[in-house]
Design a protein around this motif. Structure first.
Motif, PDB file in Angstrom:
ATOM      1  N   ASP A 165     -39.522   4.487   2.447  1.00  0.00           N
ATOM      2  CA  ASP A 165     -37.955   4.098   2.348  1.00  0.00           C
ATOM      3  C   ASP A 165     -37.661   2.791   1.749  1.00  0.00           C
ATOM      4  O   ASP A 165     -36.574   2.401   1.518  1.00  0.00           O
ATOM      5  CB  ASP A 165     -37.534   4.196   3.805  1.00  0.00           C
ATOM      6  N   LEU A 166     -38.857   2.387   1.049  1.00  0.00           N
ATOM      7  CA  LEU A 166     -38.957   0.874   0.718  1.00  0.00           C
ATOM      8  C   LEU A 166     -38.083   0.800  -0.915  1.00  0.00           C
ATOM      9  O   LEU A 166     -38.437   2.022  -1.497  1.00  0.00           O
ATOM     10  CB  LEU A 166     -40.273   0.383   0.457  1.00  0.00           C
ATOM     11  N   PRO A 167     -37.507  -0.079  -1.183  1.00  0.00           N
ATOM     12  CA  PRO A 167     -36.854  -0.168  -2.518  1.00  0.00           C
ATOM     13  C   PRO A 167     -37.809  -0.318  -3.594  1.00  0.00           C
ATOM     14  O   PRO A 167     -37.189  -0.336  -4.672  1.00  0.00           O
ATOM     15  CB  PRO A 167     -35.758  -1.098  -2.312  1.00  0.00           C
ATOM     16  N   PHE A 168     -39.045  -0.169  -3.355  1.00  0.00           N
ATOM     17  CA  PHE A 168     -40.016  -0.335  -4.564  1.00  0.00           C
ATOM     18  C   PHE A 168     -41.254   0.316  -4.040  1.00  0.00           C
ATOM     19  O   PHE A 168     -41.491   0.794  -2.951  1.00  0.00           O
ATOM     20  CB  PHE A 168     -40.561  -1.814  -4.669  1.00  0.00           C
ATOM     21  N   SER A 169     -42.059   0.725  -5.006  1.00  0.00           N
ATOM     22  CA  SER A 169     -43.221   1.692  -4.935  1.00  0.00           C
ATOM     23  C   SER A 169     -44.441   0.583  -4.407  1.00  0.00           C
ATOM     24  O   SER A 169     -44.047  -0.620  -4.519  1.00  0.00           O
ATOM     25  CB  SER A 169     -43.926   2.241  -6.117  1.00  0.00           C
ATOM     26  N   ILE A 170     -45.502   0.984  -3.396  1.00  0.00           N
ATOM     27  CA  ILE A 170     -46.424  -0.157  -3.066  1.00  0.00           C
ATOM     28  C   ILE A 170     -46.854  -0.787  -4.167  1.00  0.00           C
ATOM     29  O   ILE A 170     -47.077  -2.181  -4.066  1.00  0.00           O
ATOM     30  CB  ILE A 170     -47.466   0.725  -2.273  1.00  0.00           C
ATOM     31  N   LYS A 171     -47.403  -0.540  -5.329  1.00  0.00           N
ATOM     32  CA  LYS A 171     -48.040  -1.077  -6.664  1.00  0.00           C
ATOM     33  C   LYS A 171     -46.885  -2.200  -6.842  1.00  0.00           C
ATOM     34  O   LYS A 171     -47.381  -3.325  -7.392  1.00  0.00           O
ATOM     35  CB  LYS A 171     -48.471  -0.399  -7.656  1.00  0.00           C
ATOM     36  N   PHE A 189     -42.864 -12.833   0.014  1.00  0.00           N
ATOM     37  CA  PHE A 189     -42.350 -12.218   1.134  1.00  0.00           C
ATOM     38  C   PHE A 189     -40.907 -12.410   0.889  1.00  0.00           C
ATOM     39  O   PHE A 189     -40.196 -11.249   1.286  1.00  0.00           O
ATOM     40  CB  PHE A 189     -42.929 -12.864   2.557  1.00  0.00           C
ATOM     41  N   THR A 190     -40.283 -13.652   0.814  1.00  0.00           N
ATOM     42  CA  THR A 190     -38.748 -13.544   0.667  1.00  0.00           C
ATOM     43  C   THR A 190     -38.180 -12.563  -0.065  1.00  0.00           C
ATOM     44  O   THR A 190     -37.290 -11.827   0.170  1.00  0.00           O
ATOM     45  CB  THR A 190     -38.332 -14.947   0.199  1.00  0.00           C
ATOM     46  N   ASN A 191     -38.810 -12.169  -1.436  1.00  0.00           N
ATOM     47  CA  ASN A 191     -38.240 -11.408  -2.133  1.00  0.00           C
ATOM     48  C   ASN A 191     -38.327  -9.861  -1.698  1.00  0.00           C
ATOM     49  O   ASN A 191     -37.421  -9.158  -1.731  1.00  0.00           O
ATOM     50  CB  ASN A 191     -38.860 -11.257  -3.605  1.00  0.00           C
ATOM     51  N   PHE A 192     -39.416  -9.716  -0.896  1.00  0.00           N
ATOM     52  CA  PHE A 192     -39.749  -8.446  -0.050  1.00  0.00           C
ATOM     53  C   PHE A 192     -38.500  -8.343   0.835  1.00  0.00           C
ATOM     54  O   PHE A 192     -38.057  -7.246   0.959  1.00  0.00           O
ATOM     55  CB  PHE A 192     -41.060  -8.279   0.325  1.00  0.00           C
ATOM     56  N   ARG A 193     -38.610  -9.264   1.598  1.00  0.00           N
ATOM     57  CA  ARG A 193     -37.630  -9.335   2.792  1.00  0.00           C
ATOM     58  C   ARG A 193     -36.057  -8.993   2.322  1.00  0.00           C
ATOM     59  O   ARG A 193     -35.575  -8.070   3.001  1.00  0.00           O
ATOM     60  CB  ARG A 193     -37.702 -10.478   3.595  1.00  0.00           C
ATOM     61  N   LYS A 194     -35.611  -9.774   1.442  1.00  0.00           N
ATOM     62  CA  LYS A 194     -34.085  -9.544   0.962  1.00  0.00           C
ATOM     63  C   LYS A 194     -33.839  -8.268   0.609  1.00  0.00           C
ATOM     64  O   LYS A 194     -32.822  -7.742   0.843  1.00  0.00           O
ATOM     65  CB  LYS A 194     -33.997 -10.710  -0.175  1.00  0.00           C
ATOM     66  N   GLN A 195     -34.781  -7.755  -0.397  1.00  0.00           N
ATOM     67  CA  GLN A 195     -34.539  -6.350  -0.944  1.00  0.00           C
ATOM     68  C   GLN A 195     -34.411  -5.376   0.063  1.00  0.00           C
ATOM     69  O   GLN A 195     -33.744  -4.585   0.069  1.00  0.00           O
ATOM     70  CB  GLN A 195     -35.266  -6.118  -1.944  1.00  0.00           C
ATOM     71  N   THR A 196     -35.556  -5.215   0.972  1.00  0.00           N
ATOM     72  CA  THR A 196     -35.862  -4.431   1.942  1.00  0.00           C
ATOM     73  C   THR A 196     -34.661  -4.396   3.020  1.00  0.00           C
ATOM     74  O   THR A 196     -34.105  -3.437   3.239  1.00  0.00           O
ATOM     75  CB  THR A 196     -37.182  -4.540   2.806  1.00  0.00           C
ATOM     76  N   GLU A 197     -34.292  -5.854   3.486  1.00  0.00           N
ATOM     77  CA  GLU A 197     -33.281  -5.789   4.376  1.00  0.00           C
ATOM     78  C   GLU A 197     -31.808  -4.886   3.883  1.00  0.00           C
ATOM     79  O   GLU A 197     -31.112  -4.433   4.477  1.00  0.00           O
ATOM     80  CB  GLU A 197     -32.860  -6.989   4.901  1.00  0.00           C
ATOM     81  N   LEU A 217     -36.876 -12.075  15.568  1.00  0.00           N
ATOM     82  CA  LEU A 217     -37.956 -11.048  16.275  1.00  0.00           C
ATOM     83  C   LEU A 217     -38.266  -9.853  14.960  1.00  0.00           C
ATOM     84  O   LEU A 217     -39.338  -9.638  14.860  1.00  0.00           O
ATOM     85  CB  LEU A 217     -37.393 -10.353  17.321  1.00  0.00           C
ATOM     86  N   VAL A 218     -37.016  -9.509  14.491  1.00  0.00           N
ATOM     87  CA  VAL A 218     -37.006  -8.426  13.418  1.00  0.00           C
ATOM     88  C   VAL A 218     -37.636  -9.120  12.222  1.00  0.00           C
ATOM     89  O   VAL A 218     -38.450  -8.623  11.433  1.00  0.00           O
ATOM     90  CB  VAL A 218     -35.614  -7.862  13.054  1.00  0.00           C
ATOM     91  N   PHE A 219     -37.262 -10.248  11.936  1.00  0.00           N
ATOM     92  CA  PHE A 219     -37.999 -11.058  10.929  1.00  0.00           C
ATOM     93  C   PHE A 219     -39.326 -11.232  10.966  1.00  0.00           C
ATOM     94  O   PHE A 219     -40.205 -11.025  10.046  1.00  0.00           O
ATOM     95  CB  PHE A 219     -37.066 -12.661  10.771  1.00  0.00           C
ATOM     96  N   GLU A 220     -39.852 -11.487  12.080  1.00  0.00           N
ATOM     97  CA  GLU A 220     -41.449 -11.359  12.405  1.00  0.00           C
ATOM     98  C   GLU A 220     -42.232 -10.152  12.387  1.00  0.00           C
ATOM     99  O   GLU A 220     -43.134  -9.947  11.773  1.00  0.00           O
ATOM    100  CB  GLU A 220     -41.668 -11.935  13.904  1.00  0.00           C
ATOM    101  N   LEU A 221     -41.401  -8.924  12.750  1.00  0.00           N
ATOM    102  CA  LEU A 221     -41.663  -7.586  12.552  1.00  0.00           C
ATOM    103  C   LEU A 221     -41.867  -7.396  10.833  1.00  0.00           C
ATOM    104  O   LEU A 221     -42.755  -6.500  10.863  1.00  0.00           O
ATOM    105  CB  LEU A 221     -41.116  -6.778  13.220  1.00  0.00           C
ATOM    106  N   LEU A 222     -41.151  -7.845  10.371  1.00  0.00           N
ATOM    107  CA  LEU A 222     -41.108  -7.548   8.885  1.00  0.00           C
ATOM    108  C   LEU A 222     -42.294  -8.055   8.222  1.00  0.00           C
ATOM    109  O   LEU A 222     -42.769  -8.048   7.355  1.00  0.00           O
ATOM    110  CB  LEU A 222     -39.613  -8.113   8.217  1.00  0.00           C
TER     111      LEU A 222
END
Length: 432
Positions: free
Chosen positions: A141-147, A153-161, A281-286
């Motif tokens: 469900d992520l907006p990017f492939s694993i590679k 992290f901030t870039n990952f978090r913003k786009q994922t959220e 708490l969600v932020f830490e789980l992320l």
């Protein structure tokens, strides 16, 4: 008759366990198995136990609890000990099973074991399927492939959220069809080659393993104390049970899932309102998710001294005298020593403490960061391979930290987070 073996590992729960739900849906009968993998009991390459006494005790409690919960539904746990690639096929043959299902692994050694099991099952014409059961967000469900997972992290978090959804948790099954399973015999700590260590009475919390205990802790932290509503303000605390959620040990062994915590948090927010603390708490789980995805992306690199960096890394020292002083809380730096004594005597340390002692080992003692990571692997009740090695690499400057060198000024940290020396005095001055 279709028979499926479910191989439990670090997913020791019935609630939100896709592996179990799918196995029940696809089969006439289920054979639940836990294998004490002999490769987990012994020394790591760095000379520490791979599982220490505290975590092993928590694991045994969690397995006992899982068996109890399985028996309530008409099943039970079979326990085997040895190499999974030998023991799991034996169970398959014994019960004439068509399929084995298990939690999907992402770390190097765990993936290697998974591949050996798959190979052994292929030879006896038995299907093997894995499911991702440890994350808040599903990899698909992520907006990017694993590679293409961002290295910051901030870039990952913003786009994922913004672009991904958290899937609903799976319900606990009502019934499991299994043949009669003999009463479980849980090995003792000594049978695992370890010696029992009692937890110091000054411990912030006494962790007890199992899904039932995880649910109790969740109820306590959310509904009984409303501590979640002040989590952001208190999470850097050092003394007591409720300055942070303390869910980490149960999450590490999969006694509770991050999605179930998220689901219960949303119910809490409907009742009591959301704020920065409930979001945090969600932020830490992320963050926890992120380290799993980074482990998947970089595989064995997170276990190398150079981490995921390609530039030349200074080869650090392995000075055993400095390492022993750090382990035993005898560096002469009170804040570091108090935290290390807490870890040694309880198997736990606060997040604030972990960052400080890691910075001290890497930057002040200039020791190989992997020695610290391996010691944590031995000591921590809440050891999680991805979070532990990901965090250590991060603090050593060879992981996902966008800043080159993250140095903690220990005196400043101690003055900020332990200004009255309550914590330092607890661990350095008070007697049992």
């Amino acid at each position: 008759m279709k028979t499926t073996v479910i191989w439990f590992k670090t997913d020791l729960r019935l609630n939100d366990n896709e592996t179990l739900v799918k196995a029940i849906a696809q089969s006439d009968q289920i054979i639940p198995v836990y294998c004490f993998d002999e490769s987990h009991y012994g020394k790591s390459d760095f000379g520490f136990e791979k599982i220490g006494s505290y975590r092993a005790t928590f694991l045994l409690e969690s397995i006992q609890d899982l068996d109890k919960n399985l028996r309530k539904l008409g099943s039970g746990l079979i326990i085997v000990k040895g190499k999974p690639e030998e023991e799991i096929p034996k169970i398959v043959k014994q019960y004439n099973a068509n399929k084995v299902v298990a939690k999907r692994e992402v770390a190097f050694e765990e993936k290697r074991t998974e591949a050996l099991v798959q190979e052994a099952l292929f030879k006896i014409k038995c299907e093997f399927e894995t499911f991702s059961t440890s994350n808040l967000y599903h990899a698909e469900d992520l907006p990017f492939s694993i590679k293409n997972i961002p290295d910051v992290f901030t870039n990952f978090r913003k786009q994922t959220e913004k672009e991904a959804q958290i899937r609903p948790a799976f319900e606990t099954p009502n019934k499991i069809n299994s043949p009669e399973i003999e009463p479980v015999v849980i090995p003792s700590i000594e049978e695992l080659g370890l010696s029992f260590q009692s937890i110091d009475s000054r411990a912030a919390i006494v962790f007890k393993g199992g899904e039932n205990e995880a649910l109790k802790r969740l109820t306590h932290y959310f509904d009984e104390t409303n501590s979640i509503s002040t989590y952001k303000e208190t999470r850097n605390g050092l003394v007591g049970a409720d300055y942070s959620s303390k869910f980490s040990a149960w999450l590490a062994l999969g006694c509770i899932s991050p999605r179930f915590i998220y689901q219960e948090l949303k119910k809490y927010e409907q009742k009591f309102g959301s704020n920065e603390s409930t979001y945090w708490l969600v932020f830490e789980l992320l963050w926890r998710d992120y380290f799993r995805f980074i482990m998947k992306k970089y595989n064995a690199k997170l276990f190398l001294q150079s981490g995921i960096k390609t530039n030349e890394v200074q080869i650090n020292d392995t000075n055993s005298i400095n390492l022993e002083a750090w382990i035993n809380g005898k560096t002469g730096v009170d804040f570091v020593d108090a935290n290390m004594i807490e870890l040694k005597l309880t198997g736990f340390m606060s997040n604030r403490g972990r960052q400080n002692v890691a910075s001290y080992l890497c930057n002040d003692l200039k020791l190989d960061w992997r020695l610290g990571a391996a010691y944590f692997e031995q000591q921590l009740i809440d050891y999680d391979v991805c979070s532990n090695w990901g965090n250590w690499a991060y603090l050593a400057g060879v992981g996902n930290d966008p800043r080159e060198k993250r140095y903690f000024n220990i005196e400043k940290q101690a003055a900020q987070y332990d200004k009255n020396k309550t914590y330092v005095n607890l661990w350095l001055k008070s007697k049992l």
